[in-house]
Write a protein that holds these residues in place. Structure first.
Motif, PDB file in Angstrom:
ATOM      1  N   ILE B 278       0.881  -1.175   0.000  1.00  0.00           N
ATOM      2  CA  ILE B 278       0.000   0.000   0.000  1.00  0.00           C
ATOM      3  C   ILE B 278       0.911   1.216   0.000  1.00  0.00           C
ATOM      4  CG2 ILE B 278      -1.788   1.281   1.248  1.00  0.00           C
ATOM      5  CD1 ILE B 278      -2.643  -1.394   2.518  1.00  0.00           C
ATOM      6  N   LEU B 294      -1.904  -1.680  -3.937  1.00  0.00           N
ATOM      7  CA  LEU B 294      -2.981  -0.700  -3.824  1.00  0.00           C
ATOM      8  C   LEU B 294      -2.332   0.677  -3.798  1.00  0.00           C
ATOM      9  CD1 LEU B 294      -5.987   0.050  -3.317  1.00  0.00           C
ATOM     10  CD2 LEU B 294      -5.526  -0.241  -0.862  1.00  0.00           C
ATOM     11  N   ALA B 301      -6.432   4.158   3.552  1.00  0.00           N
ATOM     12  CA  ALA B 301      -6.550   2.738   3.207  1.00  0.00           C
ATOM     13  C   ALA B 301      -6.402   1.828   4.418  1.00  0.00           C
ATOM     14  CB  ALA B 301      -5.511   2.377   2.147  1.00  0.00           C
ATOM     15  N   ALA B 304      -9.454   1.741   6.667  1.00  0.00           N
ATOM     16  CA  ALA B 304     -10.520   1.059   5.920  1.00  0.00           C
ATOM     17  C   ALA B 304     -10.288  -0.443   5.916  1.00  0.00           C
ATOM     18  CB  ALA B 304     -10.578   1.600   4.490  1.00  0.00           C
ATOM     19  N   LEU B 305      -9.049  -0.839   5.751  1.00  0.00           N
ATOM     20  CA  LEU B 305      -8.683  -2.259   5.777  1.00  0.00           C
ATOM     21  C   LEU B 305      -9.031  -2.862   7.133  1.00  0.00           C
ATOM     22  CD1 LEU B 305      -7.144  -4.738   4.573  1.00  0.00           C
ATOM     23  CD2 LEU B 305      -5.037  -3.722   5.436  1.00  0.00           C
TER      24      LEU B 305
END
Lengths: 250, 309
Positions: B278, B294, B301, B304-305
């Motif tokens: 990421i 990503l 991110a 959210a993960l």
């Protein structure tokens, strides 16, 4: 007290190395060479010991082809007082280097010998410890802090779970880890001055050491390539792939 | 042929790296004898006796070995190791510390960080931060070897029934002594033994921000790692560093967050089974080794993960 620093000439850390065409080693044609980064930390530590008044003289030593003079000059520009080159065109493996160094230590009698913890070419991490054994000296490998006081050393070492601090007798062999210090750059006047500092050239035969390699390199190959992956667009897609495609999370 | 394996432990429990080293010993062949050197380490000896494929355990229990001082341990291993064809230790900071001393005292070469046993004399090892794999052959009478744990699947910790023998050899070189240790205490799995690792790099910006990785690690039962850049910047302690000069890991899942992917970092993790990257820089070299990449702001991110897990 006298400090001996050993430095190695290696392929510059920023070069992307390639295996040569006949699979006998790394392609060294027109590749930028430099002092091994851990050896830079070793030189810096020696210079700091001198600045603190602990060290009175810094001797820098390197071994290998004639070109290793360049790395010795770099160390001299950083503050070492004189250099020794053990010159040979033959391959030198860690045990041979340690034996050659032992011969030099017997002559020079330094109280502290500083190495990088590993060279970034062969990643062996052996030579400092081997020299300590051959000389019957104490050793502090992977050092992150060195204190010399009253003829004794206190060294903090980076170990797998954290840090370990030891009290050690002198003479002492130290190998440097990354966070021991941040090496300085040589100034132009010091680079000029370094050209006049003495460098003594010897051969393995002068030192009476059999430096023949013990290990035979059968072949050198590139590592298995990883298959190119995919880009995912969202976190949701990532989690879905990890669950249902790679099956590494549930 | 017989192989002496030096056990990695903390005087209380046997470390997982030893299981990989025993696996390498079994591939070499012959009897596998495990040496447990420590102080008050009888329980480790019992544990080692249960390890699959071990024929005998030697326990050298002496105050001189309590803190694995290289000078003392090397003298012990030299004395006990003379009758073996191979002496193996894990390529941990303990093994890398004392084993070169053993090799020098026996006047043999050391073969560092092997990842493959080709035959009893020939081994493969990574060089140049894993950018090349060298096959090396030894002609020395005793092969002194450190074993990279990620190269060998560990043998089973249970199932064996080796004999345990006390060794009464006290070697105190008197050259060094232990003052203190700062060992990080954590409820998370050990970095080198974890199935899942989440690591942060310079992109984390500061040490506090590692909390968002911790939240993910908690959900996945993951260990926490870091790139050298993050350690050098003082975000996290050195024992979290993954890479050529830090720890070498190969988990089932490695999540690299805000790590650009310098070759020195890749050297420490590119044998992981699945790699996730990421990073907001789509040109970052980490994407060249990532199975799933990503391109995103990690501060959006990663939380959210965490919510999706």
């Amino acid at each position: 007290m006298k400090v001996l620093v050993a430095v190695k000439r290696v392929v510059d850390a920023n070069v992307n190395v390639r295996v040569n065409a006949d699979n006998t080693g790394i392609d060294l044609n027109n590749v930028k060479m430099a002092m091994n980064p851990f050896c830079e930390i070793a030189v810096e530590e020696a210079v700091r010991l001198k600045e603190k008044g602990v060290a009175t003289e810094i001797v820098v030593i390197s071994m290998g082809k004639k070109d290793c003079q360049e790395q010795i000059r770099t160390a001299l520009a950083l503050g070492a007082d004189r250099g020794i080159l053990v010159e040979t065109d033959e391959e030198l493996q860690p045990l041979a280097v340690a034996k050659l160094l032992k011969a030099v230590v017997d002559e020079e009698k330094p109280e502290i010998i500083i190495f990088g913890k590993q060279a970034i070419d062969n990643d062996n991490s052996q030579t400092g410890q081997m020299l300590a054994a051959l000389c019957g000296y104490s050793q502090a490998a992977f050092a992150s802090e060195i204190l010399i006081e009253d003829g004794k050393a206190t060294v903090t070492r980076e170990v797998d779970g954290g840090l370990q601090t030891l009290a050690l007798n002198l003479p002492l062999v130290v190998t440097t880890d990354l966070r021991l210090n941040e090496p300085r750059y040589a100034s132009l006047p010091n680079i000029m001055k370094a050209k006049k500092k003495p460098v003594d050239v010897k051969t393995p035969a002068d030192l009476g050491v059999d430096a023949a390699p013990r290990l035979k390199t059968v072949k050198v190959e590139p590592p298995a390539e990883r298959k190119a992956g995919v880009k995912v667009e969202t976190v949701e897609e990532l989690v879905d792939k990890l669950k249902n495609e790679a099956k590494v999370i549930s | 042929m017989s192989v002496l394996v030096y056990a990695e432990h903390d005087n209380a429990t046997l470390k997982g790296a030893t299981l990989s080293t025993v696996a390498a010993a079994k591939e070499i062949g012959g009897d596998v004898v495990v040496l447990v050197a420590g102080s008050g380490c009888a329980a480790v000896g019992e544990e080692a006796a249960k390890v699959e494929g071990v024929s005998k355990v030697l326990v050298a229990d002496n105050a001189a070995y309590e803190n694995q001082l290289a000078e003392n341990i090397a003298d012990l291993v030299v004395e006990l190791g003379k009758d073996y064809s191979h002496i193996l230790a894990s390529a941990t900071t303990t093994g890398k510390n004392f084993l070169p001393r053993v090799a020098a005292l026996l006047d043999v070469a050391q073969i560092s960080e092997i990842i493959t046993v080709v035959n009893e004399n020939t081994f493969q090892r990574p060089i140049y931060a894993g950018n090349a794999i060298a096959t090396v052959e030894s002609t020395d009478a005793i092969k002194v070897i450190t074993v990279r744990a990620t190269g060998f699947d560990g043998v089973a910790a249970e199932g064996g029934s080796a004999s345990v023998e006390a060794v009464d050899v006290a070697k105190d070189a008197g050259l060094s002594s232990f003052i203190s240790a700062e060992i990080a205490k954590s409820d998370r799995p050990e970095l080198t033994a974890a199935d899942v690792i989440i690591s942060g790099g310079r992109g984390m910006q500061n040490g506090d921000n590692f909390k968002i990785l911790e939240a993910v690690a908690d959900k996945l039962g993951a260990a926490m790692g870091a790139s050298r850049a993050a350690v050098d910047a003082g975000f996290v302690p050195n024992d979290m560093q993954v890479g050529q000069t830090g720890k070498i890991v190969a988990p089932d899942l490695y999540i690299a967050v805000g790590i650009s992917g310098a070759i020195q970092h890749l050297a420490g993790m590119k044998d992981s089974k699945v790699i996730v990257a990421i990073n907001k820089d789509e040109e970052a070299p980490i994407f060249q080794v990532a199975d799933y990449g990503l391109v995103a702001d990690l501060f959006e991110a990663v939380p959210a993960l965490e919510k999706l897990l």
